[in-house]
Design an enzyme around this catalytic site. Structure first.
Site, PDB file in Angstrom:
ATOM      1  N   HIS A   1      -8.729   9.192   4.223  1.00 55.83           N
ATOM      2  CA  HIS A   1      -8.849   7.352   4.264  1.00 55.83           C
ATOM      3  C   HIS A   1     -10.766   7.370   4.335  1.00 55.83           C
ATOM      4  O   HIS A   1     -10.669   5.298   4.651  1.00 55.83           O
ATOM      5  CB  HIS A   1      -8.158   7.303   5.642  1.00 55.83           C
ATOM      6  CG  HIS A   1      -7.006   6.972   5.555  1.00 55.83           C
ATOM      7  ND1 HIS A   1      -6.478   8.505   5.228  1.00 55.83           N
ATOM      8  CD2 HIS A   1      -6.168   6.225   5.298  1.00 55.83           C
ATOM      9  CE1 HIS A   1      -5.171   7.704   5.295  1.00 55.83           C
ATOM     10  NE2 HIS A   1      -4.464   6.675   4.694  1.00 55.83           N
TER      11      HIS A   1
ATOM     12  N   HIS B   1       0.391  -1.826   0.033  1.00 58.90           N
ATOM     13  CA  HIS B   1      -0.036  -0.304  -0.142  1.00 58.90           C
ATOM     14  C   HIS B   1       1.040   1.373   0.354  1.00 58.90           C
ATOM     15  O   HIS B   1       0.860   1.877  -0.969  1.00 58.90           O
ATOM     16  CB  HIS B   1      -0.774   0.098   1.293  1.00 58.90           C
ATOM     17  CG  HIS B   1      -1.348   1.774   1.818  1.00 58.90           C
ATOM     18  ND1 HIS B   1      -3.043   1.804   1.247  1.00 58.90           N
ATOM     19  CD2 HIS B   1      -1.160   2.736   1.972  1.00 58.90           C
ATOM     20  CE1 HIS B   1      -3.632   2.437   1.563  1.00 58.90           C
ATOM     21  NE2 HIS B   1      -2.366   3.875   2.445  1.00 58.90           N
ATOM     22  N   GLU B   2       1.585   1.187   0.976  1.00 58.01           N
ATOM     23  CA  GLU B   2       2.056   2.920   1.280  1.00 58.01           C
ATOM     24  C   GLU B   2       3.719   2.834  -0.399  1.00 58.01           C
ATOM     25  O   GLU B   2       3.692   3.960  -0.918  1.00 58.01           O
ATOM     26  CB  GLU B   2       3.403   2.620   2.469  1.00 58.01           C
ATOM     27  CG  GLU B   2       2.892   2.274   3.221  1.00 58.01           C
ATOM     28  CD  GLU B   2       1.971   3.835   3.246  1.00 58.01           C
ATOM     29  OE1 GLU B   2       2.123   4.950   3.029  1.00 58.01           O
ATOM     30  OE2 GLU B   2       0.579   3.660   4.107  1.00 58.01           O
TER      31      GLU B   2
ATOM     32  N   GLU C   1      -5.704   6.684  -1.970  1.00 59.47           N
ATOM     33  CA  GLU C   1      -5.579   5.764  -0.327  1.00 59.47           C
ATOM     34  C   GLU C   1      -6.168   4.925  -2.103  1.00 59.47           C
ATOM     35  O   GLU C   1      -5.455   3.385  -1.086  1.00 59.47           O
ATOM     36  CB  GLU C   1      -6.352   6.411   0.484  1.00 59.47           C
ATOM     37  CG  GLU C   1      -5.562   7.272   1.499  1.00 59.47           C
ATOM     38  CD  GLU C   1      -4.389   6.823   1.476  1.00 59.47           C
ATOM     39  OE1 GLU C   1      -4.962   5.926   2.431  1.00 59.47           O
ATOM     40  OE2 GLU C   1      -3.246   7.809   1.875  1.00 59.47           O
TER      41      GLU C   1
ATOM     42  N   HIS D   1       1.668   4.523  -2.976  1.00 53.30           N
ATOM     43  CA  HIS D   1       1.648   5.898  -3.305  1.00 53.30           C
ATOM     44  C   HIS D   1       3.037   6.194  -3.939  1.00 53.30           C
ATOM     45  O   HIS D   1       3.137   7.665  -4.614  1.00 53.30           O
ATOM     46  CB  HIS D   1       1.747   6.190  -2.027  1.00 53.30           C
ATOM     47  CG  HIS D   1       0.886   6.526  -0.770  1.00 53.30           C
ATOM     48  ND1 HIS D   1      -0.114   7.082  -1.255  1.00 53.30           N
ATOM     49  CD2 HIS D   1       0.357   5.671   0.398  1.00 53.30           C
ATOM     50  CE1 HIS D   1      -2.067   7.068  -0.346  1.00 53.30           C
ATOM     51  NE2 HIS D   1      -0.710   5.552   0.463  1.00 53.30           N
TER      52      HIS D   1
END
Length: 342
Positions: A265, A167-168, A194, A171
């Site tokens: 989020h 996920h990170e 997100e 980004h």
């Protein structure tokens, strides 16, 4: 041309979640959570002022270049170098998990989507573990991964969840792929930012586990929190289902529940659910058709993209990949229609 940049760091734990947990806590625990909220706000401001980071070491396609640093519970990054690409595993579990998770994410993007690392040009992947003291978060700061250890009472650490790592890192992919410098981290574009990370976090986890769309749990962050808080951060299959996630989960799954001025989020539950529905309609593995369509759509977006723009871009990507009038394009269109975007 003006370059928009997302106001990152982009954190896995929403500030709204930390705020709710702080309200429920007392004494030293409340103070610690409030201090972490302040640090998160500071880091976001620091990143917003810095613009896009210069890429790190560039290497050839298919060649990993991972480094892991130990911040030793400080906030100065990156910290002390503790593992490189050619080094053997160390005794620190967090170091090895950060290293392995970065490798799995790199392999997914390279093997499935033919992307050469985070920036598409072979960027080295740097990670720092043991950030700050009992820090309840993990984030991408525009140039590297950063992991807290959690406080042990609410969160148990962030390196052992592959979907959190993917996920990170995604980004970063979004930052380098959406024309104009990524998706602005506010409003619907921020929720899309997100959501894209949740999408590829879930897909990387499924790919690693060799799960079909029907076997997958579609949970984000399962296992990073203690039972006292809940089971996971978010559910893409059923956004807002506190039985699957945590008691404060306020994510809508359709535009009927859209929160005006809501946290990025929160509203990301809507495009998350659209991807889930599209993947279920397409069947098989999420990385066969659904993920490549969403990935191709990134390059068709712009920094201030709305949910409607994302729907248009993913349908266009499906048409480019599978043909106008194809079943794949119809499945994607149908998914966005079900969540009330089109």
């Amino acid at each position: 041309m003006h370059i928009h940049t997302p106001a990152c760091p982009c954190f896995i734990i929403p500030s709204s979640m930390l705020r709710k947990l702080a309200i429920q806590a007392d004494g030293a625990e409340r103070q610690r959570l409030l201090e972490q909220l302040e640090r998160s706000a500071f880091l976001r401001g620091q990143r917003a002022a810095s613009g896009l980071a210069a890429p790190g070491l560039l290497v050839a396609p298919g060649v990993r270049h991972r480094t892991v640093y130990d911040a030793h519970h400080g906030t100065r990054l990156p910290g002390k170098l503790v593992r490189t690409e050619t080094a053997a595993p160390v005794t620190d579990t967090a170091v090895n998990e950060a290293f392995d998770g970065a490798g799995t994410t790199y392999d997914f993007y390279q093997q499935i989507l033919k992307r050469n690392s985070i920036d598409g040009r072979g960027m080295g992947i740097d990670s720092s573990v043991h950030y700050s003291k009992r820090f309840n978060n993990a984030f991408w700061n525009g140039r590297q991964m950063v992991y807290g250890d959690g406080d042990g009472k609410l969160f148990t650490g962030f390196t052992h969840a592959l979907d959190v790592i993917a996920h990170e890192l995604t980004h970063g992919v979004t930052q380098y792929t959406v024309p104009g410098g990524g998706l602005v981290y506010d409003g619907q574009s921020g929720a899309l930012n997100e959501s894209m990370s949740d999408v590829f976090g879930a897909v990387v986890k499924q790919w690693h586990a060799k799960q079909t769309v029907r076997k997958a749990d579609w949970l984000i962050g399962a296992g990073i929190m203690t039972p006292a808080v809940g089971k996971a951060l978010r559910s893409m299959a059923d956004p807002g289902n506190a039985k699957l996630t945590w008691s404060g989960d306020d994510q809508p799954g359709t535009m009927r529940g859209y929160v005006e001025g809501g946290d990025v989020h929160t509203n990301s539950g809507i495009p998350n659910h659209a991807f889930y529905l599209a993947a279920m309609k397409l069947g098989g593995h999420s990385w066969d058709k659904a993920a490549p369509i969403w990935y191709q759509a990134l390059s068709l977006l712009h920094p201030d993209a709305t949910f409607a723009d994302a729907a248009q871009a993913t349908v266009k990507a499906a048409e480019l990949r599978h043909g106008a009038g194809s079943g794949e394009a119809a499945a994607v269109q149908g998914a966005w229609h079900e969540v009330g975007v089109v």
